[in-house]
Motif scaffolding. Sequence first.
Motif, PDB file in Angstrom:
ATOM      1  N   UNK C  94       0.836  -1.195   0.000  1.00 52.42           N
ATOM      2  CA  UNK C  94       0.000   0.000   0.000  1.00 52.42           C
ATOM      3  C   UNK C  94       0.876   1.252   0.000  1.00 52.42           C
ATOM      4  N   UNK C  95       0.370   2.289  -0.616  1.00 52.98           N
ATOM      5  CA  UNK C  95       1.060   3.574  -0.632  1.00 52.98           C
ATOM      6  C   UNK C  95       1.068   4.165   0.775  1.00 52.98           C
ATOM      7  N   UNK C  96       2.143   4.869   1.098  1.00 56.05           N
ATOM      8  CA  UNK C  96       2.282   5.425   2.448  1.00 56.05           C
ATOM      9  C   UNK C  96       1.201   6.459   2.752  1.00 56.05           C
ATOM     10  N   UNK C  97       0.669   7.104   1.733  1.00 57.64           N
ATOM     11  CA  UNK C  97      -0.298   8.172   1.986  1.00 57.64           C
ATOM     12  C   UNK C  97      -1.722   7.679   2.239  1.00 57.64           C
ATOM     13  N   UNK C  98      -1.974   6.379   2.121  1.00 60.98           N
ATOM     14  CA  UNK C  98      -3.339   5.888   2.376  1.00 60.98           C
ATOM     15  C   UNK C  98      -3.470   5.189   3.719  1.00 60.98           C
ATOM     16  N   UNK C  99      -2.389   5.103   4.468  1.00 58.83           N
ATOM     17  CA  UNK C  99      -2.473   4.518   5.814  1.00 58.83           C
ATOM     18  C   UNK C  99      -2.157   5.595   6.843  1.00 58.83           C
ATOM     19  N   UNK C 100      -2.467   5.313   8.095  1.00 58.82           N
ATOM     20  CA  UNK C 100      -2.123   6.259   9.153  1.00 58.82           C
ATOM     21  C   UNK C 100      -0.627   6.555   9.106  1.00 58.82           C
ATOM     22  N   UNK C 101      -0.255   7.839   9.264  1.00 59.60           N
ATOM     23  CA  UNK C 101       1.172   8.177   9.150  1.00 59.60           C
ATOM     24  C   UNK C 101       2.079   7.289   9.998  1.00 59.60           C
ATOM     25  N   UNK C 102       1.680   6.970  11.210  1.00 61.08           N
ATOM     26  CA  UNK C 102       2.534   6.131  12.044  1.00 61.08           C
ATOM     27  C   UNK C 102       2.629   4.704  11.530  1.00 61.08           C
TER      28      UNK C 102
END
Lengths: 310, 310, 310, 310
Positions: C94-102
Amino acid sequence: MKGTQVTRHEFQPTHYYTTIGSHPPVLRIAPGDSVATTTVDARGMDFTGEQITPPGNPMTGPFFVEGAEPGDTLVLRFDRLAPNRATGWSASMLAANVVDPDFARELRSVPLTTWSVDLQAGEAFPVEPIPGLEPLRLPIETMVGCFGVAPAGGQAISTATSAEHGGNMDYRGFGEGVTIYLPVFVEGALFHVGDGHATQGDGEIAGTGIEISFDIEFSVDLRKGETIGWPRGENDDYLFTAGNARPLDQALQHATTEMLRWLGRDWGLDVLAASTLMGQVVEYDVGNVFDPAYTMICKMPKRVLNQLKR
Amino acid sequence: MKGTQVTRHEFQPTHYYTTIGSHPPVLRIAPGDSVATTTVDARGMDFTGEQITPPGNPMTGPFFVEGAEPGDTLVLRFDRLAPNRATGWSASMLAANVVDPDFARELRSVPLTTWSVDLQAGEAFPVEPIPGLEPLRLPIETMVGCFGVAPAGGQAISTATSAEHGGNMDYRGFGEGVTIYLPVFVEGALFHVGDGHATQGDGEIAGTGIEISFDIEFSVDLRKGETIGWPRGENDDYLFTAGNARPLDQALQHATTEMLRWLGRDWGLDVLAASTLMGQVVEYDVGNVFDPAYTMICKMPKRVLNQLKR
Amino acid sequence: MKGTQVTRHEFQPTHYYTTIGSHPPVLRIAPGDSVATTTVDARGMDFTGEQITPPGNPMTGPFFVEGAEPGDTLVLRFDRLAPNRATGWSASMLAANVVDPDFARELRSVPLTTWSVDLQAGEAFPVEPIPGLEPLRLPIETMVGCFGVAPAGGQAISTATSAEHGGNMDYRGFGEGVTIYLPVFVEGALFHVGDGHATQGDGEIAGTGIEISFDIEFSVDLRKGETIGWPRGENDDYLFTAGNARPLDQALQHATTEMLRWLGRDWGLDVLAASTLMGQVVEYDVGNVFDPAYTMICKMPKRVLNQLKR
Amino acid sequence: MKGTQVTRHEFQPTHYYTTIGSHPPVLRIAPGDSVATTTVDARGMDFTGEQITPPGNPMTGPFFVEGAEPGDTLVLRFDRLAPNRATGWSASMLAANVVDPDFARELRSVPLTTWSVDLQAGEAFPVEPIPGLEPLRLPIETMVGCFGVAPAGGQAISTATSAEHGGNMDYRGFGEGVTIYLPVFVEGALFHVGDGHATQGDGEIAGTGIEISFDIEFSVDLRKGETIGWPRGENDDYLFTAGNARPLDQALQHATTEMLRWLGRDWGLDVLAASTLMGQVVEYDVGNVFDPAYTMICKMPKRVLNQLKR
């Protein structure tokens, strides 16, 4: 500036672009050179007030910088930003996107405001008095709203917006004497410049500064092989980085990450040290919150950086 | 401050809240009065460094202000913000939400940093040297991270976040000597305060300032029947408004709209005049971009406002 | 489709663009005509799996539509979207921008996944079994990730992103048989197409669908003098509009406003009637939340619209 | 539902809350039990149409679930959602925040619309014909706009908004027969429910559904020691998760991350497998884009999950 035989070019534009892209260069200049030229205002009006080119932040240039290649950094200095006519103009009503959505209904369309720009006194004020603002006299603090280099991949990016290549950042900190760094994406860098403001508030929240044509002088230099990700700058008090995106949160992420990289490469700080430092001393300025991409500025005070070994 | 018989209360808290709400008041004070009390740090540690209450910005208070009713404005001044122990602490790694999402993978969990807080020298520095930051000495610039009044409708809002009532705004401008205005939502206003910082960067981007317990002294006053929508403030140079929300764009909308209203009511400027003025002179500060609600500050310079008839 | 003498063109591309702009047209076609051609995948690989052009959503075209002028609407139909090789590929993490930043720290870089695309069975599955997903067989549901017309003002917009002209919207609803409407900004419209997917989830949250080269057939028509603001579409069940921007909130604003305008012009509904209707029956799809501009789709069910007089 | 001796409680509320918090429970129920009760509409009007409590999504409850402790999961099913009067109401004009900021000026304040809610026919329609919408008949699809459990840390969260505890999510998928999972933060869970809608569009973009009082029946169960982060649900076709925040991007991050965790714990999929799967099959629904926190729903189709070993 390096080199001993620098040239001061004088250039009078005859054509303007409303995109920043790989357009045919109008002049070839060398690192260390400076250029004296003119810019029209955001609606394409020149020093006579006549509209000589279609509106939308028409750009003077592009200028081809000898030796500039993708991966280099273009160094830029606005040596002189001088309004060359006696009046500017501004939009007056706040933009609908900077107020609460429900409040937007209280905004209305109004004519542009004409400002007297008195260089002698260093002041600007509305030519037609605005009820409640009659005594207003604003100090002239010239800045360039839109400038940049040709982006990568054959893009021609509208001068309405901004990205890694610069563009319409509308940051009041891009004034006289500031050193600016831009990533180079194409051979010759292809520098474009325009959209002078006699002054502007943070955010350009009415959609314009006091828009005016400029006599402008800038000089360029080159840092071969130094690669940066976003526009950077330096003045007497700060190093700063610019991030361009929406929402403002993302612009801030870009600017903050670019500062982390800068502190890493030039001050040798790892992510922990840079984080510890930035967490307690960083400052932010809002560039613009009007254009398609917003601009956030991340600043590190030199008074603190100068404590450290570089 | 109005009134002639003002009282300076001394109050030692025995209980702390991690919500701001309509809790039983600990002290009743009158407009014009001041209170000398103490606050624990964000993890509940007092002047001895011992944790005496659960973490999460424990609040001292609430203080009941006599005569305060919904629709009034509470006037607040932090007269003294004095760290009362010799060390503070901070998170060190930048928060994942303030860097580019892909860069977040380069962050890692690290222990808190302990800072020596030398009030004599007015400086703070890490107790354990951090490689690259060994010479660092930061000036102490105390501020209050979290304070506010009980919100409307029976809400008890976590001290992790902020809203119209104030709360965890983490704006470095909330320091000694600043005048702050808060909307009153419940009888007595019910003022809470805590979360002192020895210093902090814009945005609180590492998630904390230099967190420390305080001896604090504040005074209150009341503006009966003056209704405001968001926290406001005033220092020597600026009037300012605070908007709290995510994304930062919305926080900016709240702060900008609140400033428009302020200029309308107190300077008699209609939307056109206020817009024209704000468009060319407004400034923004980033409060925090870490908490559940971000904070944006909209500032109007007094040097410009003082040109106008009020 | 209007006209009686429609032509089916066959066109084999020899050059591809990674911007959508006013490039020299490769073929002139008339309203009512159809074109059978091919597209390479997002990394420039053709039906043999060989990379024949640089990556980044290379476009086939542009196709010049006779009679199309700024202010018209181009009508487009994908008549056939057929993968022309037996394997596709996808990004997997998954792309980093679609999950919670942490949570982004738990993501890692992994190789692309190769998918067997079995047209006979109508199924796709990873060539190398992925632990836990061994039995997985996904139905093939072809769609076009990126297509559009040349934007206004001489822009050349990267095929990484999207705007009013279409572009990299990555909406799974852009499949076979759907009618699509695009605003025309330049003479001839200059239609570009590429970036075929064998299937894709909402949001393109891993950054790709199952990327594959296509044999594609599309037909065009023209609505002279009908001006729209954003891409629109129509399938058996819905009318829909696409808004492209960040954050998703702004994409939703664009799509919603465009639907209001559509209901106004074609159903004669004023803002109150259109609002009342949309408030109770509108549906939204997420196009992509990966590209520089996100895409939100606003849908109106025909089963409801058909109740009304048009 | 587990257990053999389940009880069907009948409960008639006499008091309502407009916050969700640790209020005194009105009834103690056991896992497996069901409750038949009533809810007033969003403005506090009961089955007679009389306003019996102040507006703002007044909640019936809270119900104390025996054995529920922090870290458990409350299982909830709306067994019956039946409007108990013949008319509902809605706001009619779209909210200013869901249209382009400049378009917001075209919106205006209008009276609420009264809808006839004809349970016999299963249809709703405006009592006073709206020009252009005269033939409109909307199918009744009941749902609950606001429900949740007491949040952690002594918070009392306004029923205007939502968070990890549930709240005002206004997702049309929260209808009859859906199984819902809520994280438990306090002893007894303290379930609140209200804000029934006869139907609603995605996003609740006019600010309301067709608001109406309900006869409601729900049953509860408990999953001891199963900890979840956000509300989850399950219907015949999908598993889904709800994320609540602004902007919509952040709501999507919460929902997506929660689905990753679910696939990890219950399907044994590591981040790579879950990502590969979600990237190609995930679907999103917009819950609301009106309330202070927006709601995004992440859905995984059971037809795909059922291919996998669990």
